[in-house]
Design a protein around this motif. Structure first.
Motif, PDB file in Angstrom:
ATOM      1  N   GLU A 196      42.050  40.627  44.555  1.00  0.00           N
ATOM      2  CA  GLU A 196      42.684  39.773  43.545  1.00  0.00           C
ATOM      3  C   GLU A 196      41.694  39.390  42.454  1.00  0.00           C
ATOM      4  OE1 GLU A 196      45.719  37.768  41.625  1.00  0.00           O
ATOM      5  OE2 GLU A 196      45.749  39.269  43.221  1.00  0.00           O
ATOM      6  N   SER A 236      42.215  42.322  34.229  1.00  0.00           N
ATOM      7  CA  SER A 236      43.238  41.778  33.331  1.00  0.00           C
ATOM      8  C   SER A 236      42.594  41.061  32.152  1.00  0.00           C
ATOM      9  CB  SER A 236      44.137  40.817  34.098  1.00  0.00           C
ATOM     10  OG  SER A 236      45.092  40.225  33.250  1.00  0.00           O
ATOM     11  N   ILE A 237      41.537  40.284  32.439  1.00  0.00           N
ATOM     12  CA  ILE A 237      40.828  39.573  31.358  1.00  0.00           C
ATOM     13  C   ILE A 237      40.188  40.556  30.398  1.00  0.00           C
ATOM     14  CG2 ILE A 237      38.837  38.078  30.887  1.00  0.00           C
ATOM     15  CD1 ILE A 237      39.474  36.650  33.547  1.00  0.00           C
ATOM     16  N   LYS A 283      41.319  42.371  40.243  1.00  0.00           N
ATOM     17  CA  LYS A 283      42.539  42.520  39.440  1.00  0.00           C
ATOM     18  C   LYS A 283      42.532  41.552  38.263  1.00  0.00           C
ATOM     19  CE  LYS A 283      47.590  42.637  40.112  1.00  0.00           C
ATOM     20  NZ  LYS A 283      48.665  42.442  41.118  1.00  0.00           N
ATOM     21  N   GLN A 284      42.120  40.320  38.517  1.00  0.00           N
ATOM     22  CA  GLN A 284      42.066  39.319  37.444  1.00  0.00           C
ATOM     23  C   GLN A 284      40.989  39.651  36.419  1.00  0.00           C
ATOM     24  OE1 GLN A 284      41.770  35.411  39.176  1.00  0.00           O
ATOM     25  NE2 GLN A 284      43.690  35.591  40.295  1.00  0.00           N
ATOM     26  N   GLN A 285      39.843  40.134  36.894  1.00  0.00           N
ATOM     27  CA  GLN A 285      38.769  40.512  35.974  1.00  0.00           C
ATOM     28  C   GLN A 285      39.193  41.652  35.064  1.00  0.00           C
ATOM     29  OE1 GLN A 285      35.612  41.318  38.775  1.00  0.00           O
ATOM     30  NE2 GLN A 285      34.747  39.248  38.605  1.00  0.00           N
TER      31      GLN A 285
END
Length: 347
Positions: A335, A342-343, A338-340
């Motif tokens: 997760e 996305s950023i 995934k967030q990194q």
């Protein structure tokens, strides 16, 4: 989320203490092998008419009800996904002469008649044969008994102010018609038990996606299903045409000659089996945006597989109790990645 595969309350408790937030696979067939039940199960299988079969199932009902009560209570208020009877019937029958002799006495039939009956149930390729929902379509009374046991346990827990949430999973579905057949039986039983107990209880009905055809027609199945659970063990078998039990005989040759990067039963084959899962997720959610989707095969405890499942939007993975800590760590790491990503994409 990280759930666990558990068939007994003690395993459920171990997983819960490790941080599991539910049971993603409760295999009901494991409950029938205990000494006080296997003979009743054998009587049900070998019954030569529906009356005798229902009589045996009625004897099994209180055992199943107690099983489900205990495991639902142990995991309350988290969900418990209960898979209906899956393996072929011959797996419950004896093969050794001593066991056959004892069973023939219990059933009051000759050993030869017993052997003939067992032989009639044998299949050339039982893992692709009369099992899963196919079994319950031939013998709908099995689904009726299991559904009643689940709902009576749920009703009792509600009456005791213990919230329970059963998720009933129909195995080996390859068509919408198969799923609807089983769903209709389950819903009819739920209606009867609610009336008999004057109790309302929560439940949903879904299916195990473990055949390539189910992935391809996932949009049709999603019209009726509340959830999908990918059974990646059988999906890998049916996609590759590999037997999970026999691959050890030639897997070293495939690995040594770089024909496979790894054992596909240990870590998901993203290029083939993974694409089938992607298709199932995409088509399922196109038809039902609220479709809950998870995975309950061995891959649910593999770090690389967990990252893949998170990337394609699964809601949860389910694994054996002692793999829950590893799965939770892998889920958290995937997760973060995934967030990194996305950023970075936004920037």
């Amino acid at each position: 989320a990280v759930l666990t595969n558990a068939d007994q309350p003690r395993d459920a408790l171990i997983a819960r203490n490790f941080g599991a937030t539910g049971i993603g696979l409760c295999r009901t067939e494991h409950m029938f092998f205990e000494t006080d039940r296997i003979e009743i199960m054998q009587k049900m299988i070998l019954a030569d008419n529906i009356e005798k079969r229902e009589q045996a199932l009625n004897h099994l009902l209180p055992y199943q009800m107690e099983d489900f009560y205990k495991i639902l209570k142990t995991m309350s208020p988290f969900p418990v996904t209960i898979r209906l009877l899956d393996p072929p019937l011959h797996e419950f029958l004896p093969t050794k002469d001593k066991q056959l002799g004892k069973l023939s006495l219990n059933l009051n039939i000759s050993i030869q008649h017993l052997k003939n009956r067992i032989s009639s149930l044998s299949e050339t390729n039982p893992m692709l044969g009369h099992r899963g929902c196919r079994l319950s379509i031939a013998y709908p009374e099995i689904t009726e008994m299991q559904a009643r046991a689940i709902f009576e346990a749920s009703a009792q827990l509600v009456q005791e102010n213990n919230p329970s949430f059963a998720e009933i999973m129909v195995p080996l579905v390859s068509s919408l018609e198969e799923f609807k057949h089983q769903k209709n039986i389950i819903e009819a039983v739920a209606k009867r038990v609610r009336k008999e107990t004057n109790t309302d209880f929560k439940y949903i009905i879904g299916t195990m996606i473990e055949l390539p055809r189910a992935c391809i027609i996932a949009d049709l199945i999603a019209k009726e299903a509340d959830f999908f659970s990918f059974g990646t063990n059988d999906l890998t078998q049916t996609a590759f045409g590999f037997s999970r039990d026999d691959i050890g005989g030639f897997l070293p040759d495939y690995l040594d000659n770089h024909m496979l990067p790894h054992d596909p039963f240990q870590s998901i084959d993203q290029d083939g089996v993974g694409v089938l899962v992607k298709i199932g997720v995409k088509k399922g959610r196109q038809e039902n945006a609220n479709l809950k989707i998870g995975i309950c095969g061995e891959h649910g405890g593999d770090t690389k597989s967990i990252q893949f499942f998170n990337e394609i939007g699964l809601n949860y993975v389910s694994c054996s109790p002692y793999r829950v800590p590893i799965a939770r760590l892998a889920a958290a790491q995937s997760e973060i990645i995934k967030q990194q990503l996305s950023i970075k994409g936004i920037q």
